[in-house]
Design an enzyme around this catalytic site. Structure first.
Site, PDB file in Angstrom:
ATOM      1  N   SER A   1      40.184  40.667  41.131  1.00 48.93           N
ATOM      2  CA  SER A   1      39.520  40.125  39.941  1.00 48.93           C
ATOM      3  C   SER A   1      39.142  38.665  40.138  1.00 48.93           C
ATOM      4  O   SER A   1      38.126  38.210  39.618  1.00 48.93           O
ATOM      5  CB  SER A   1      40.397  40.298  38.697  1.00 48.93           C
ATOM      6  OG  SER A   1      41.651  39.692  38.865  1.00 48.93           O
ATOM      7  N   GLU A   2      39.957  37.902  40.906  1.00 49.24           N
ATOM      8  CA  GLU A   2      39.585  36.525  41.223  1.00 49.24           C
ATOM      9  C   GLU A   2      40.062  36.122  42.611  1.00 49.24           C
ATOM     10  O   GLU A   2      41.146  36.514  43.039  1.00 49.24           O
ATOM     11  CB  GLU A   2      40.158  35.521  40.225  1.00 49.24           C
ATOM     12  CG  GLU A   2      39.214  35.131  39.111  1.00 49.24           C
ATOM     13  CD  GLU A   2      39.225  36.130  37.981  1.00 49.24           C
ATOM     14  OE1 GLU A   2      38.194  36.227  37.281  1.00 49.24           O
ATOM     15  OE2 GLU A   2      40.230  36.812  37.794  1.00 49.24           O
ATOM     16  N   THR A   3      39.220  35.324  43.254  1.00 47.61           N
ATOM     17  CA  THR A   3      39.592  34.590  44.460  1.00 47.61           C
ATOM     18  C   THR A   3      39.447  33.108  44.130  1.00 47.61           C
ATOM     19  O   THR A   3      38.403  32.675  43.638  1.00 47.61           O
ATOM     20  CB  THR A   3      38.699  34.947  45.656  1.00 47.61           C
ATOM     21  OG1 THR A   3      38.901  36.331  45.999  1.00 47.61           O
ATOM     22  CG2 THR A   3      39.027  34.096  46.869  1.00 47.61           C
TER      23      THR A   3
ATOM     24  N   ILE B   1      33.401  31.673  37.831  1.00 46.99           N
ATOM     25  CA  ILE B   1      33.747  31.587  36.419  1.00 46.99           C
ATOM     26  C   ILE B   1      34.310  30.207  36.090  1.00 46.99           C
ATOM     27  O   ILE B   1      34.657  29.430  36.983  1.00 46.99           O
ATOM     28  CB  ILE B   1      34.734  32.690  36.008  1.00 46.99           C
ATOM     29  CG1 ILE B   1      36.048  32.579  36.794  1.00 46.99           C
ATOM     30  CG2 ILE B   1      34.114  34.063  36.213  1.00 46.99           C
ATOM     31  CD1 ILE B   1      37.128  33.510  36.278  1.00 46.99           C
TER      32      ILE B   1
ATOM     33  N   HIS C   1      45.459  33.503  35.917  1.00 49.70           N
ATOM     34  CA  HIS C   1      46.359  34.049  36.935  1.00 49.70           C
ATOM     35  C   HIS C   1      46.087  33.458  38.308  1.00 49.70           C
ATOM     36  O   HIS C   1      47.011  33.239  39.095  1.00 49.70           O
ATOM     37  CB  HIS C   1      46.295  35.580  36.954  1.00 49.70           C
ATOM     38  CG  HIS C   1      45.186  36.168  37.748  1.00 49.70           C
ATOM     39  ND1 HIS C   1      43.905  36.277  37.268  1.00 49.70           N
ATOM     40  CD2 HIS C   1      45.160  36.674  39.004  1.00 49.70           C
ATOM     41  CE1 HIS C   1      43.137  36.842  38.184  1.00 49.70           C
ATOM     42  NE2 HIS C   1      43.876  37.097  39.247  1.00 49.70           N
TER      43      HIS C   1
END
Length: 260
Positions: A45-47, A68, A73
């Site tokens: 979902s995120e790096t 974003i 997290h």
């Protein structure tokens, strides 16, 4: 080119739970397209990409589809790497981000992030939202995300959203929430437009959740559960202007990316 990368499960004390984030430690900024390609390749979902400095570190976040403005997290995971793996000499670190300066502090195994409050404004419940979520909420609020409030925890568990329908909603992501049974409140989070159908644990969503539940429950300190398959626990505090979010994390792996 070699880039050191770590994968950390955030908002959990166990691997394979919480929300996994990749953290790339850079000496200097690389091309944005390359960062986006790395995030897409990781397919988490995120790096996060971070440049560590003595005063204020620099931090950016990418989903598989786009950069974003705020991610909880991956910030927690980055701080965990800095404190626990890279032996940062202080118990607090400041990050320069697209959402301003974020302060993160370490207290034993707990890591506490101070985020901006993003209180939602009540908006009309649309038929499009009802169709996308599959059940009509009792209230809806808009900040960066759209937050739909339901009657009880079971409503949140039972939801089976139509992801193609949610892509038609004018919001970065969709939060669903209700009063909790064993916690103060529960939530789930959907962001199919960003390549994240359901996010396991979403710290940034609590910038909107915490102000709302603080008023409803008439308390500033709360325990929150995100009811994804992996699940996550967040300890939250509302100060009026800021939202403090605390959690734990576990290292899953460390390695290097090789780019010709």
């Amino acid at each position: 080119m070699k880039i050191k990368m770590y994968q950390v499960d955030a908002f959990t004390e166990e691997i394979f739970k919480g929300n996994p984030a990749a953290i790339c430690i850079l000496e200097e900024w690389i091309d944005e397209n390359l960062m986006q390609n790395i995030a897409s390749e990781n397919n988490l979902s995120e790096t996060a990409f971070c440049i560590i400095k003595d005063d204020i570190c620099e931090l950016r976040w990418f989903t598989p589809e786009e950069e974003i403005d705020l991610c909880g997290h991956a910030t927690l995971a980055t701080a965990y790497v800095i404190f626990e793996v890279l032996n940062y000499p202080k118990n607090s670190v400041k990050f320069e981000t697209k959402s301003g300066i974020l302060t993160v502090e370490k207290d034993g195994e707990n890591i506490t992030m101070e985020f901006p409050s993003r209180e939602g404004i009540e908006v009309a419940i649309t038929e499009q939202l009802i169709q996308g979520l599959g059940k009509e909420p009792k209230e809806v609020y808009k900040s960066r995300d759209l937050m739909a409030v339901y009657d009880n925890e079971q409503d949140i568990i039972d939801l089976q959203p139509n992801m193609e329908g949610l892509k038609l909603i004018d919001a970065f992501g969709i939060i669903v929430t209700a009063k909790g049974e064993s916690s103060d409140f529960v939530s789930r989070y959907f962001a199919p437009l960003c390549g994240v159908p359901e996010d396991p644990v979403t710290g940034s969503a609590h910038c909107t959740l915490v102000p709302y539940w603080s008023k409803v429950l008439e308390q500033n300190k709360m325990i929150a559960h995100q009811l994804s398959r992996r699940g996550g626990l967040l300890v939250c505090e509302y100060t009026g202007e800021k939202v403090k979010i605390s959690g734990k994390a576990k290292l899953f792996f460390k390695g290097e990316i090789f780019i010709d």
